[in-house]
Design a protein around this motif. Structure first.
Motif, PDB file in Angstrom:
ATOM      1  N   ASP A 156      -8.935 -11.025  -8.256  1.00  0.00           N
ATOM      2  CA  ASP A 156      -8.470 -10.515  -6.964  1.00  0.00           C
ATOM      3  C   ASP A 156      -9.103  -9.164  -6.648  1.00  0.00           C
ATOM      4  OD1 ASP A 156      -6.857 -12.706  -6.507  1.00  0.00           O
ATOM      5  OD2 ASP A 156      -5.064 -11.778  -7.360  1.00  0.00           O
ATOM      6  N   PHE A 157      -9.302  -8.344  -7.671  1.00  0.00           N
ATOM      7  CA  PHE A 157      -9.865  -7.013  -7.442  1.00  0.00           C
ATOM      8  C   PHE A 157     -11.274  -7.111  -6.854  1.00  0.00           C
ATOM      9  CE2 PHE A 157     -12.326  -3.305  -8.678  1.00  0.00           C
ATOM     10  CZ  PHE A 157     -11.491  -2.259  -8.309  1.00  0.00           C
ATOM     11  N   PHE A 158     -12.137  -7.897  -7.478  1.00  0.00           N
ATOM     12  CA  PHE A 158     -13.515  -7.986  -6.993  1.00  0.00           C
ATOM     13  C   PHE A 158     -13.618  -8.812  -5.716  1.00  0.00           C
ATOM     14  CE2 PHE A 158     -14.647  -6.666 -11.362  1.00  0.00           C
ATOM     15  CZ  PHE A 158     -15.508  -5.619 -11.034  1.00  0.00           C
ATOM     16  N   ALA A 159     -12.673  -9.734  -5.507  1.00  0.00           N
ATOM     17  CA  ALA A 159     -12.659 -10.468  -4.235  1.00  0.00           C
ATOM     18  C   ALA A 159     -12.383  -9.508  -3.079  1.00  0.00           C
ATOM     19  CB  ALA A 159     -11.608 -11.567  -4.268  1.00  0.00           C
ATOM     20  N   ALA A 160     -11.509  -8.530  -3.316  1.00  0.00           N
ATOM     21  CA  ALA A 160     -11.169  -7.553  -2.282  1.00  0.00           C
ATOM     22  C   ALA A 160     -12.186  -6.423  -2.198  1.00  0.00           C
ATOM     23  CB  ALA A 160      -9.778  -6.985  -2.546  1.00  0.00           C
ATOM     24  N   HIS A 161     -12.847  -6.104  -3.331  1.00  0.00           N
ATOM     25  CA  HIS A 161     -13.752  -4.947  -3.382  1.00  0.00           C
ATOM     26  C   HIS A 161     -15.030  -5.344  -4.137  1.00  0.00           C
ATOM     27  CE1 HIS A 161     -10.137  -2.884  -2.111  1.00  0.00           C
ATOM     28  NE2 HIS A 161      -9.525  -3.354  -3.183  1.00  0.00           N
ATOM     29  N   PRO A 162     -15.918  -6.098  -3.491  1.00  0.00           N
ATOM     30  CA  PRO A 162     -17.098  -6.635  -4.185  1.00  0.00           C
ATOM     31  C   PRO A 162     -18.035  -5.549  -4.710  1.00  0.00           C
ATOM     32  CG  PRO A 162     -16.742  -7.723  -2.063  1.00  0.00           C
ATOM     33  CD  PRO A 162     -15.840  -6.531  -2.085  1.00  0.00           C
ATOM     34  N   GLU A 222       0.845  -1.194   0.000  1.00  0.00           N
ATOM     35  CA  GLU A 222       0.000   0.000   0.000  1.00  0.00           C
ATOM     36  C   GLU A 222       0.881   1.245   0.000  1.00  0.00           C
ATOM     37  OE1 GLU A 222      -2.831  -0.074   3.177  1.00  0.00           O
ATOM     38  OE2 GLU A 222      -3.142  -2.240   2.991  1.00  0.00           O
ATOM     39  N   HIS A 223       0.683   2.103  -0.983  1.00  0.00           N
ATOM     40  CA  HIS A 223       1.450   3.351  -1.072  1.00  0.00           C
ATOM     41  C   HIS A 223       0.808   4.204  -2.159  1.00  0.00           C
ATOM     42  CE1 HIS A 223       4.815   6.120  -1.598  1.00  0.00           C
ATOM     43  NE2 HIS A 223       5.367   5.615  -0.498  1.00  0.00           N
ATOM     44  N   GLU A 224       0.660   5.475  -1.895  1.00  0.00           N
ATOM     45  CA  GLU A 224      -0.005   6.338  -2.866  1.00  0.00           C
ATOM     46  C   GLU A 224       0.738   6.379  -4.196  1.00  0.00           C
ATOM     47  OE1 GLU A 224      -3.191   8.303  -4.193  1.00  0.00           O
ATOM     48  OE2 GLU A 224      -2.945   7.387  -2.209  1.00  0.00           O
ATOM     49  N   ARG A 225       2.061   6.250  -4.142  1.00  0.00           N
ATOM     50  CA  ARG A 225       2.810   6.281  -5.394  1.00  0.00           C
ATOM     51  C   ARG A 225       2.513   5.040  -6.248  1.00  0.00           C
ATOM     52  NH1 ARG A 225       9.384   7.226  -6.177  1.00  0.00           N
ATOM     53  NH2 ARG A 225       9.373   7.001  -8.470  1.00  0.00           N
ATOM     54  N   ILE A 234       1.369   5.020 -10.125  1.00  0.00           N
ATOM     55  CA  ILE A 234       2.018   4.229 -11.176  1.00  0.00           C
ATOM     56  C   ILE A 234       0.973   3.512 -12.016  1.00  0.00           C
ATOM     57  CG2 ILE A 234       3.448   2.181 -11.593  1.00  0.00           C
ATOM     58  CD1 ILE A 234       5.172   3.054  -9.200  1.00  0.00           C
ATOM     59  N   ALA A 235      -0.050   2.960 -11.373  1.00  0.00           N
ATOM     60  CA  ALA A 235      -1.102   2.242 -12.104  1.00  0.00           C
ATOM     61  C   ALA A 235      -1.740   3.141 -13.152  1.00  0.00           C
ATOM     62  CB  ALA A 235      -2.157   1.735 -11.126  1.00  0.00           C
ATOM     63  N   PHE A 236      -2.086   4.375 -12.754  1.00  0.00           N
ATOM     64  CA  PHE A 236      -2.733   5.297 -13.693  1.00  0.00           C
ATOM     65  C   PHE A 236      -1.766   5.729 -14.790  1.00  0.00           C
ATOM     66  CE2 PHE A 236      -5.758   5.343 -10.318  1.00  0.00           C
ATOM     67  CZ  PHE A 236      -6.962   5.625 -10.935  1.00  0.00           C
ATOM     68  N   SER A 237      -0.522   5.925 -14.421  1.00  0.00           N
ATOM     69  CA  SER A 237       0.474   6.337 -15.410  1.00  0.00           C
ATOM     70  C   SER A 237       0.685   5.256 -16.473  1.00  0.00           C
ATOM     71  CB  SER A 237       1.798   6.660 -14.715  1.00  0.00           C
ATOM     72  OG  SER A 237       2.800   6.958 -15.657  1.00  0.00           O
ATOM     73  N   LEU A 238       0.716   4.002 -16.036  1.00  0.00           N
ATOM     74  CA  LEU A 238       0.910   2.897 -16.982  1.00  0.00           C
ATOM     75  C   LEU A 238      -0.196   2.861 -18.034  1.00  0.00           C
ATOM     76  CD1 LEU A 238       1.975   0.011 -14.544  1.00  0.00           C
ATOM     77  CD2 LEU A 238       3.452   1.307 -16.086  1.00  0.00           C
ATOM     78  N   LEU A 257      -4.037  -1.675  -8.008  1.00  0.00           N
ATOM     79  CA  LEU A 257      -5.142  -1.016  -7.324  1.00  0.00           C
ATOM     80  C   LEU A 257      -5.799  -1.889  -6.250  1.00  0.00           C
ATOM     81  CD1 LEU A 257      -7.044   0.938 -10.137  1.00  0.00           C
ATOM     82  CD2 LEU A 257      -5.200   1.713  -8.644  1.00  0.00           C
ATOM     83  N   VAL A 258      -5.520  -3.180  -6.259  1.00  0.00           N
ATOM     84  CA  VAL A 258      -6.171  -4.074  -5.297  1.00  0.00           C
ATOM     85  C   VAL A 258      -5.904  -3.621  -3.867  1.00  0.00           C
ATOM     86  CG1 VAL A 258      -6.261  -6.427  -4.387  1.00  0.00           C
ATOM     87  CG2 VAL A 258      -6.168  -6.051  -6.866  1.00  0.00           C
ATOM     88  N   ASN A 259      -4.650  -3.307  -3.559  1.00  0.00           N
ATOM     89  CA  ASN A 259      -4.291  -2.849  -2.211  1.00  0.00           C
ATOM     90  C   ASN A 259      -4.188  -1.332  -2.115  1.00  0.00           C
ATOM     91  OD1 ASN A 259      -4.009  -5.378  -0.786  1.00  0.00           O
ATOM     92  ND2 ASN A 259      -2.212  -5.760  -2.081  1.00  0.00           N
ATOM     93  N   ASN A 260      -4.580  -0.654  -3.182  1.00  0.00           N
ATOM     94  CA  ASN A 260      -4.513   0.807  -3.203  1.00  0.00           C
ATOM     95  C   ASN A 260      -5.809   1.370  -3.775  1.00  0.00           C
ATOM     96  OD1 ASN A 260      -1.486   1.480  -2.488  1.00  0.00           O
ATOM     97  ND2 ASN A 260      -1.456  -0.301  -3.846  1.00  0.00           N
ATOM     98  N   PHE A 261      -6.909   0.888  -3.219  1.00  0.00           N
ATOM     99  CA  PHE A 261      -8.247   1.141  -3.744  1.00  0.00           C
ATOM    100  C   PHE A 261      -8.805   2.473  -3.256  1.00  0.00           C
ATOM    101  CE2 PHE A 261     -12.858   0.766  -3.198  1.00  0.00           C
ATOM    102  CZ  PHE A 261     -13.246   0.403  -4.479  1.00  0.00           C
TER     103      PHE A 261
END
Length: 423
Positions: A357-363, A297-300, A304-308, A323-327
């Motif tokens: 993994d994304f929807f498992a963490a954030h249904p 978890e880190h804002e940077r 990075i996800a958005f930049s990619l 984004l899974v751990n940075n939702f």
């Protein structure tokens, strides 16, 4: 259905191609169907396997089974890559089991005359003729072994036959045949030699390794999959030692191995070094570094996800993972927009795999169902599409039209999913 749409549908392996042929003239699609019979169109044939059953259903639905059979059977002797050859032999085997004697004869003739090394092809004879088929292929492989003693042979065929007929019956059949057949004896000797080498090279219990042992394996580039197993139970102090060595390492191959230790364990040091690794040109090191960052978890990391995605980086496959751990709120809409806009099939496939993994963490069942139904239409990998169908069934979000066509999907697991749901 226009020919281009039909071709795309067949390429994806969707069952609607078969259903369409049941109600429409197949002649406009002849070239597309024949090409897909002779060439395995799977996105990842190593995972998806042969599409022979799918293509045979298409051949029958076309009303021109003989036309396609007459093209596939003589192709068995042609030069083709292993995936195409395997599919052609499987189609021929299915035809032979339906009573096509020309297919049976062509299979035996082609296997005798060609230098076929694919065990998947050899296994078709076990499916066709049982233990007699096993003896037939083993005799031919043994003949090739006597001509080329350096040829490598594992026990895959014995495993396939034992799974059907039992280990004792298979061993007895081959032992009896080997008493009077030197080629079969050569095959059995080669398999036994391979088994002995495997036993000698068996990797150690990862829990018995010290970090010093692990570091030596990395230095010698001999680590392999044992690193991931070691890391699962490694102490925090050993992981800190590994992280320290990672930050000092400059060799790309060794860096990849060090990064692999943190694929499922959190990196215990400052992240600046990982951020620098991500900025390297695309390759194993930045990709593994992104995999490590996805656990953290880190804002940077979120930036990075958005930049990619925004720069259409070749590394954007990892964007949803990050984004899974940075939702943040509204990320469901964001990742749906990313998937909708993505044109590269490889990246779309990566996004699909990340969604689990994304929807498992954030249904969000409404968003997930909507997104998965769209991915069903575009996912290039039939194996991955099977997971999409399974999840849609779990959500109660698979439309009846899709469920119906899944009965004819190119991937056996998908067909089984909807068959069991009907029962």
């Amino acid at each position: 259905m226009e020919t281009k749409e039909f071709e795309n549908t067949v390429g994806l392996g969707l069952g609607r191609a078969v259903l369409h042929l049941l109600d429409h003239d197949a002649r406009p699609y002849r070239e597309i169907i024949l090409d897909a019979c002779l060439h395995n169109k799977a996105y990842d044939p190593q995972v998806e396997g042969s599409r022979a059953v799918y293509m045979l259903e298409m051949m029958r639905a076309s009303g021109e089974l003989a036309f396609y059979a007459d093209a596939v059977i003589p192709s068995l002797v042609e030069e083709a890559d292993d995936w195409d050859t395997s599919q052609r032999f499987q189609i021929a085997r299915l035809l032979a089991q339906d009573g096509n004697q020309s297919a049976r004869q062509a299979m035996h003739s082609a296997f005798q005359t060609k230098m076929i090394s694919d065990n998947e092809v050899a296994a078709e004879f076990i499916e066709l003729d049982g233990l007699a088929g096993l003896v037939f292929v083993v005799r031919r492989i043994g003949e090739l072994l006597t001509q080329n003693p350096e040829r490598w042979e594992d026990d895959y065929l014995l495993w396939v036959a034992s799974d059907i007929y039992g280990k004792e019956e298979v061993e007895a059949a081959l032992k009896n045949a080997a008493e009077t057949d030197t080629n079969i004896k050569a095959y059995l000797n080669a398999v036994e030699e391979n088994r002995t080498l495997r036993a000698l090279n068996q990797r150690p219990d990862p829990t018995s390794l010290t970090y010093g042992d692990v570091r030596s394996l990395i230095e010698a580039n001999k680590a392999g999959g044992i690193l991931h197993l070691w890391a699962k139970t490694a102490s925090e102090s050993n992981l800190r030692l590994a992280a320290d060595d990672l930050t000092k390492e400059t060799d790309a191959k060794k860096l990849k191995l060090y990064l692999g230790l943190f694929r499922k364990r959190k990196f215990p040091r400052e992240l600046d070094h990982l951020f620098r690794l991500v900025e390297l040109p695309d390759g194993p090191v930045p990709r593994h570094a992104l995999g490590v960052l996805a656990n953290l978890e880190h804002e940077r990391i979120r930036s990075i996800a958005f930049s990619l995605v925004e720069t259409r980086s070749s590394l954007r496959d990892y964007a949803i993972d990050l984004l899974v751990n940075n939702f943040h709120d509204r990320d469901h809409a964001i990742i749906e927009a990313w998937c909708d806009a993505e044109l590269d099939l490889g990246t779309l496939n990566a996004f699909d795999r990340s969604l689990r993994d994304f929807f498992a963490a954030h249904p969000d069942s409404e968003c997930e169902g909507r997104l998965l139904r769209k991915l069903y239409e575009r996912e290039p990998c039939a194996h991955c599409r099977s997971s999409v169908v399974e999840r849609l069934l779990a959500l109660g979000a698979l439309p009846e039209t899709l469920r119906r066509e899944c009965e004819y999907d190119s991937y056996a697991d998908t067909r089984e999913l909807v068959k069991h749901r009907n029962n």
